[in-house]
Design a protein around this motif. Structure first.
Motif, short mmCIF file in Angstrom:
data_model
loop_
_atom_site.label_atom_id
_atom_site.label_comp_id
_atom_site.label_asym_id
_atom_site.label_seq_id
_atom_site.Cartn_x
_atom_site.Cartn_y
_atom_site.Cartn_z
N GLU A 15 40.73 38.91 37.20
CA GLU A 15 41.63 37.61 36.89
C GLU A 15 42.74 37.57 38.11
O GLU A 15 42.77 36.46 38.38
CB GLU A 15 42.12 38.12 35.73
CG GLU A 15 41.51 38.12 34.43
CD GLU A 15 42.53 38.75 33.26
OE1 GLU A 15 42.25 38.21 32.10
OE2 GLU A 15 43.05 39.81 33.53
N VAL A 16 43.03 38.38 38.50
CA VAL A 16 43.98 38.18 39.77
C VAL A 16 43.23 37.54 41.00
O VAL A 16 43.79 36.74 41.63
CB VAL A 16 44.54 39.50 40.44
CG1 VAL A 16 45.54 39.29 41.43
CG2 VAL A 16 45.53 40.27 38.98
N LEU A 17 42.19 38.04 41.25
CA LEU A 17 41.26 37.44 42.38
C LEU A 17 41.08 35.97 42.05
O LEU A 17 41.25 35.17 43.01
CB LEU A 17 39.90 38.39 42.43
CG LEU A 17 38.96 37.71 43.28
CD1 LEU A 17 39.32 37.96 44.79
CD2 LEU A 17 37.62 38.29 43.03
N GLU A 18 40.77 35.77 40.93
CA GLU A 18 40.14 34.40 40.65
C GLU A 18 41.45 33.32 40.89
O GLU A 18 41.60 32.33 41.24
CB GLU A 18 39.73 34.12 39.33
CG GLU A 18 38.24 34.74 39.36
CD GLU A 18 37.54 34.74 37.89
OE1 GLU A 18 38.25 34.25 36.91
OE2 GLU A 18 36.39 35.28 37.77
N ASP A 19 42.79 33.95 40.26
CA ASP A 19 43.84 33.06 40.39
C ASP A 19 44.34 32.97 41.95
O ASP A 19 44.65 31.84 42.23
CB ASP A 19 45.08 33.76 39.59
CG ASP A 19 46.24 32.87 39.52
OD1 ASP A 19 45.99 31.80 39.15
OD2 ASP A 19 47.22 33.49 39.75
N LEU A 20 44.28 33.85 42.66
CA LEU A 20 44.47 34.07 43.96
C LEU A 20 43.47 33.03 45.10
O LEU A 20 43.98 32.59 46.07
CB LEU A 20 44.64 35.38 44.73
CG LEU A 20 45.72 36.08 44.29
CD1 LEU A 20 45.53 37.74 44.86
CD2 LEU A 20 46.87 35.86 45.03
#
Length: 163
Positions: A15-20
């Motif tokens: 989730e963090v990866l996709e947001d970044l």
């Protein structure tokens, strides 16, 4: 930490990866390493979910900011002068927010006029114990916008990461 605080719920590396990745190219392993480092430093807790972890902030962003301000103030050789200088740098909007926060910490009894509760000859009421009325915040969860850190809060620890 900004992403973890933003969602205010347990998050996965994915989730963090996709947001970044909406902003820049970044590798999964980079995000995983950063979250693992934050976990080892005590900034986030994690729970296994299948083959992955869900990460959650140990303290709120407000509690972290409050701890930073408290540390800076405590390190001053003249705390009163430091506060005066700090207040002088505030915008009108920030001063209003400070005034609102002081009213919340002091509680409803601070709204009364002194004439209602004491005569001019009576001594001033005793000062509250604790750090800025923290004992009141414990009795009324959600009333203290700073969400005072507890002993498990890394923002309250002396040896915070990044120092």
């Amino acid at each position: 930490m900004t992403r973890v605080w933003k969602w205010n719920r347990p998050v996965t590396v994915r989730e963090v990866l996709e947001d970044l990745q909406r902003e820049r190219s970044i590798a999964y392993t980079t995000v995983m390493t950063v979250l693992d480092n934050l976990h080892h430093k005590g900034w986030v807790r994690r729970e296994a979910e299948g083959r992955a972890y869900r990460y959650e902030a140990v303290s709120s962003r407000a509690a972290y900011a409050a701890a930073l301000m408290n540390d800076a103030w405590a390190q001053s050789d003249n705390p009163a002068a430091a506060l005066v200088a700090f207040f002088g740098m505030m915008s009108d909007e920030q001063r209003q927010a400070l005034s609102d926060a002081v009213r919340i910490v002091q509680g409803p009894e601070s709204d009364r006029e002194p004439a209602e509760t004491e005569s001019p000859e009576s001594p001033a009421p005793p000062a509250r114990s604790g750090a800025g009325g923290a004992e009141k915040a414990e009795g009324n969860p959600g009333e203290n916008p700073a969400e005072m850190p507890d002993e498990k809060n890394p923002a309250a620890a002396e040896d915070r990461p990044g120092r």
